[in-house]
Scaffold this active site. Sequence first.
Site, PDB file in Angstrom:
ATOM      1  CG  ASP A 108      -1.927  -1.055   1.276  1.00 29.59           C
ATOM      2  OD1 ASP A 108      -1.918  -1.891   0.358  1.00 29.59           O
ATOM      3  OD2 ASP A 108      -2.727  -1.085   2.234  1.00 29.59           O
ATOM      4  CG  ASP A 196      -3.465   4.163  -0.201  1.00 29.55           C
ATOM      5  OD1 ASP A 196      -3.174   5.323   0.155  1.00 29.55           O
ATOM      6  OD2 ASP A 196      -4.134   3.382   0.503  1.00 29.55           O
ATOM      7  CG  HIS A 245      -5.552  -0.766  -1.807  1.00 30.03           C
ATOM      8  ND1 HIS A 245      -5.405  -1.188  -0.527  1.00 30.03           N
ATOM      9  CD2 HIS A 245      -5.232   0.567  -1.812  1.00 30.03           C
ATOM     10  CE1 HIS A 245      -5.010  -0.166   0.231  1.00 30.03           C
ATOM     11  NE2 HIS A 245      -4.920   0.923  -0.542  1.00 30.03           N
ATOM     12  CG  ASP A 247      -3.491  -5.328  -4.435  1.00 35.08           C
ATOM     13  OD1 ASP A 247      -4.531  -4.855  -3.938  1.00 35.08           O
ATOM     14  OD2 ASP A 247      -2.415  -5.406  -3.823  1.00 35.08           O
ATOM     15  NE  ARG A 264     -14.297  -5.652  -5.907  1.00 37.17           N
ATOM     16  CZ  ARG A 264     -13.411  -5.812  -4.955  1.00 37.17           C
ATOM     17  NH1 ARG A 264     -12.119  -5.612  -5.232  1.00 37.17           N
ATOM     18  NH2 ARG A 264     -13.784  -6.161  -3.746  1.00 37.17           N
ATOM     19  CB  SER A 298      -9.458  -7.165   2.497  1.00 36.17           C
ATOM     20  OG  SER A 298      -8.357  -6.370   2.865  1.00 36.17           O
ATOM     21  CB  SER A 299     -13.837  -7.727  -0.515  1.00 34.40           C
ATOM     22  OG  SER A 299     -12.931  -8.057  -1.543  1.00 34.40           O
ATOM     23  CB  CYS A 351      -1.940  -6.837   0.422  1.00 35.09           C
ATOM     24  SG  CYS A 351      -3.484  -6.649  -0.438  1.00 35.09           S
TER      25      CYS A 351
HETATM   26  N1  ABU Z   1      -6.135  -4.153  -0.230  1.00 35.67           N
HETATM   27  C1  ABU Z   1      -6.920  -4.894  -1.160  1.00 35.67           C
HETATM   28  C2  ABU Z   1      -8.352  -4.960  -0.661  1.00 35.67           C
HETATM   29  C3  ABU Z   1      -9.298  -4.941  -1.758  1.00 35.67           C
HETATM   30  C4  ABU Z   1     -10.641  -5.526  -1.381  1.00 35.67           C
HETATM   31  O1  ABU Z   1     -11.103  -5.377  -0.232  1.00 35.67           O
HETATM   32  O2  ABU Z   1     -11.258  -6.173  -2.227  1.00 35.67           O
END
Ligand code: ABU
Length: 367
Positions: A108, A196, A245, A247, A264, A298-299, A351
């Site tokens: 990040d 970031d 982010h 990634d 997304r 995060s997801s 990450c």
């Molecule tokens: N740092 C990546 C988190 C992205 C997400 O929560 O999907």
Amino acid sequence: MQKTVVNSWNEWDPLKHVIVGRADDCHIPPEEPALDAKVPEDSDMRGQWGRRPQETIDRANELLDKFAAQLEARGVRVDRPNSIDHSRPVTTPDFHTDSQFGCMPPRDVLLTVGSEILEATMSYRCRWFEYLNYRPLMKQYWEEDPNFRHEAAPKPRLTDADYHPDYLSEKIGVEKRLQWAEEKFFVTTEEEPLFDAADVLRFGKDLVVQHGFTTNLKGIEWLRRHFPDHRVHTVNFPGDPYPIHIDATFTPLHPGLILNNPQRRLPKDQRALFERNGWEIVDAAQPAHNTPPPLCYSSVWLSMNVLVLDPKTVCVEKSEVYQAEQMDKLGMEVVEVDLRDAYAFGGGLHCCTADVYREGDCEDYFQ
Ligand code: ABU
């Protein structure tokens, strides 16, 4: 030990030297505008702050240490940050917050482009001093590599003018968030450049940057001016109600192949750059989990937050069986890494690392 050489132009060339984060002294920071906008409304993190429980820190460190050893066993040199005291408040003339975040995840904060490592502005107040965790390493690299460029983007002021107050409401709802994402109305304003490092993907001469909660258009313009020999492309993903982010959304595996988050949705006009240059954009497999682990920002799409070791080899989190299966079908050798219990500390395999050296030069993949 061999002296450091900093060099990395993309996300897939053979990795030889990397930084792996630590969970030491990691905190859940107090409420603040940009951070609150990212925490889902039904998350177990709402209203909580303070040092993370010691047993979770120990467990995350155990997994990060094992991941570092796995990389070393494959011939990759691994460096680790030196944790500062994250319980200390951050006070500047413009804001105050009662604690910091941690030395996870390095991706990040640090953006490596060729022989340069650039410290990002960051957009959370609790992450304002996070670069200090990496300064001993930056000092060492600077002393060992006469070509290393250690750069820092201008520190932002992060006053209230940096954040749209509409995002401060307790209950916004996913529908409204998706509408705002479609309109490119994010929590950060255009008061000053913000980015970031994890919003940037490196494709040799091209940098692809996500416009979202943590990176604004001025931040992208700052990157464009800072890297005048690169082409900088802005992308956004209107299907993501919490866009931070890139990634866990868009993951290049090797020249010509990108994994795409099917929820997304990269807009058609933004796909064109890749498609007209012969890149295939493949929808990523579904995550193996329906929910993130406890106290995680995060997801579930950390499933696609993989670390590419070379164009044929990729580290995938051990429990993400569908993602591993897809990688196998795509012809990649899969290295399984146990990291799920460290997800809560800021993310997955991409990450929790930052490139120092990948073989290869700056190539031009697009026209
Ligand atoms: N740092 C990546 C988190 C992205 C997400 O929560 O999907």
